[in-house]
Design a protein around this motif. Structure first.
Motif, PDB file in Angstrom:
ATOM      1  N   TRP A 158       0.844  -1.196   0.000  1.00 47.96           N
ATOM      2  CA  TRP A 158       0.000   0.000   0.000  1.00 47.96           C
ATOM      3  C   TRP A 158       0.880   1.247   0.000  1.00 47.96           C
ATOM      4  O   TRP A 158       0.630   2.205  -0.744  1.00 47.96           O
ATOM      5  CB  TRP A 158      -0.891  -0.027   1.239  1.00 47.96           C
TER       6      TRP A 158
ATOM      7  N   VAL B 161       1.777   4.988  -2.545  1.00 47.89           N
ATOM      8  CA  VAL B 161       2.007   6.367  -2.111  1.00 47.89           C
ATOM      9  C   VAL B 161       3.324   6.884  -2.678  1.00 47.89           C
ATOM     10  O   VAL B 161       3.412   8.019  -3.169  1.00 47.89           O
ATOM     11  CB  VAL B 161       2.004   6.466  -0.571  1.00 47.89           C
TER      12      VAL B 161
ATOM     13  N   PRO C 145     -14.557   7.418  -3.093  1.00 46.41           N
ATOM     14  CA  PRO C 145     -13.963   6.124  -2.760  1.00 46.41           C
ATOM     15  C   PRO C 145     -14.608   4.990  -3.542  1.00 46.41           C
ATOM     16  O   PRO C 145     -15.781   5.047  -3.899  1.00 46.41           O
ATOM     17  CB  PRO C 145     -14.255   5.986  -1.261  1.00 46.41           C
TER      18      PRO C 145
ATOM     19  N   SER D 109      -8.589   1.848  -1.850  1.00 46.59           N
ATOM     20  CA  SER D 109      -8.210   2.866  -0.864  1.00 46.59           C
ATOM     21  C   SER D 109      -6.862   3.490  -1.210  1.00 46.59           C
ATOM     22  O   SER D 109      -6.659   4.701  -1.050  1.00 46.59           O
ATOM     23  CB  SER D 109      -8.164   2.268   0.542  1.00 46.59           C
ATOM     24  N   GLN D 110      -5.928   2.663  -1.700  1.00 43.65           N
ATOM     25  CA  GLN D 110      -4.601   3.152  -2.054  1.00 43.65           C
ATOM     26  C   GLN D 110      -4.656   4.100  -3.248  1.00 43.65           C
ATOM     27  O   GLN D 110      -3.961   5.120  -3.298  1.00 43.65           O
ATOM     28  CB  GLN D 110      -3.654   1.968  -2.326  1.00 43.65           C
TER      29      GLN D 110
ATOM     30  N   CYS E 217      -7.490   5.753  -4.597  1.00 39.79           N
ATOM     31  CA  CYS E 217      -8.309   6.936  -4.342  1.00 39.79           C
ATOM     32  C   CYS E 217      -7.568   7.940  -3.467  1.00 39.79           C
ATOM     33  O   CYS E 217      -7.587   9.155  -3.726  1.00 39.79           O
ATOM     34  CB  CYS E 217      -9.629   6.537  -3.691  1.00 39.79           C
ATOM     35  N   THR E 218      -6.908   7.442  -2.435  1.00 34.60           N
ATOM     36  CA  THR E 218      -6.178   8.316  -1.527  1.00 34.60           C
ATOM     37  C   THR E 218      -5.040   9.034  -2.242  1.00 34.60           C
ATOM     38  O   THR E 218      -4.850  10.250  -2.085  1.00 34.60           O
ATOM     39  CB  THR E 218      -5.613   7.501  -0.345  1.00 34.60           C
ATOM     40  N   THR E 219      -4.280   8.300  -3.039  1.00 33.92           N
ATOM     41  CA  THR E 219      -3.121   8.906  -3.693  1.00 33.92           C
ATOM     42  C   THR E 219      -3.532   9.842  -4.827  1.00 33.92           C
ATOM     43  O   THR E 219      -2.892  10.874  -5.047  1.00 33.92           O
ATOM     44  CB  THR E 219      -2.153   7.833  -4.212  1.00 33.92           C
TER      45      THR E 219
ATOM     46  N   GLY F 151      -4.479  13.007  -3.301  1.00 31.38           N
ATOM     47  CA  GLY F 151      -3.260  13.732  -2.943  1.00 31.38           C
ATOM     48  C   GLY F 151      -2.632  14.423  -4.137  1.00 31.38           C
ATOM     49  O   GLY F 151      -2.164  15.566  -4.051  1.00 31.38           O
TER      50      GLY F 151
END
Length: 257
Positions: A108, A112, A149, A154-155, A157-159, A162
């Motif tokens: 994960w 990032v 989401p 999760s990895q 969508c989050t990145t 960012g």
């Protein structure tokens, strides 16, 4: 001179898919392109083919999760072509696709390193060189995943969220200095990433038929569009190919066309 001709362009993730398509198209339109990817042999072959067709291209193996490597990529571009006018932050990964509570923490974190740190590293290394020549353009490949989401992502969508904030931050800090920063959200594209998504069987995107995905060449043409004045109204935000407005601005059929 067009918005592309003569521009010195770095494209990360250029060994296949969107990056390869962008390198070929921009070179055809007169840009001097530097292809970057971890797969050195693949980008070397593409660069050789571009040169054989009359274009200007160079290949530079680079892992965008390392700032040292990205800084070396920018230096190579300056040494080879005399400067940097455009950076296309295209390198990105989506795997491992898995429910958050089943995900591997180390894997994960690698997402990032590539999808957020890689974008930051590119901007951090290239922007000072752009300032030396009076400005430039940074295009960050974004996604609808930056806004909502999805199960198992999760990895990603989050990145991507960012990376969108890096686009906004870059515009806020550099826009008045002549550096144009814009995101490009293409929607689903017929690349190897979609193969991985489909094989996961997780969330509605994996259920889509491959025929509904747009070709990578559409994204390449949109990158060329955003390099020019057509991209000005989208600076600091994501330009989307998932809308009729976006598609028609670039010259593609609308969603119902």
């Amino acid at each position: 001179m067009s918005a592309v001709e003569g521009k010195r362009v770095i494209i990360t993730g250029a060994s296949r898919g969107i990056g390869e398509a962008a390198a070929r198209l921009l070179a055809e339109q007169g840009a001097k392109v530097v292809l970057a990817a971890r797969g050195g042999e693949a980008i070397k072959k593409i660069a050789e083919e571009i040169v054989a067709a009359g274009g200007e291209a160079s290949a530079f193996p680079c892992d965008v999760s390392s700032y040292t490597a990205v800084a070396a990529l920018v230096k190579h571009t300056v040494d080879t072509f005399g400067g940097v006018d455009v950076l296309v932050n295209n390198a990105g990964v989506i795997e491992p696709i898995a429910p958050l509570i089943e995900s591997d923490p180390e894997e994960w974190a690698k997402v990032v390193d590539i999808n957020i740190k890689g974008v930051y590293y590119g901007m951090r290394a290239a922007a000072p060189e752009m300032l030396k020549v009076g400005g430039g353009t940074i295009i960050n490949i974004s996604s609808g995943a930056a806004y909502a989401p999805l199960d198992g992502w999760s990895q990603y969508c989050t990145t991507k969220a960012g990376a969108l904030m890096l686009t906004r931050s870059g515009h806020k800090e550099l826009g008045d200095k002549g550096i144009r920063v814009v995101g490009l959200s293409p929607g689903t594209v017929a690349t190897e990433m979609q193969v991985a998504i489909k094989s996961s069987g997780i969330n509605p995107v994996s259920k889509l038929d491959f025929s509904v995905h747009i070709p990578a060449e559409w994204v390449a043409k949109t990158i060329a569009f955003l390099m020019g004045p057509g991209g000005d109204e989208y600076l600091g935000s994501d330009f989307s190919l998932k809308t009729n407005e976006g598609r028609m601005a670039v010259g593609f059929p609308g969603l119902d066309g």
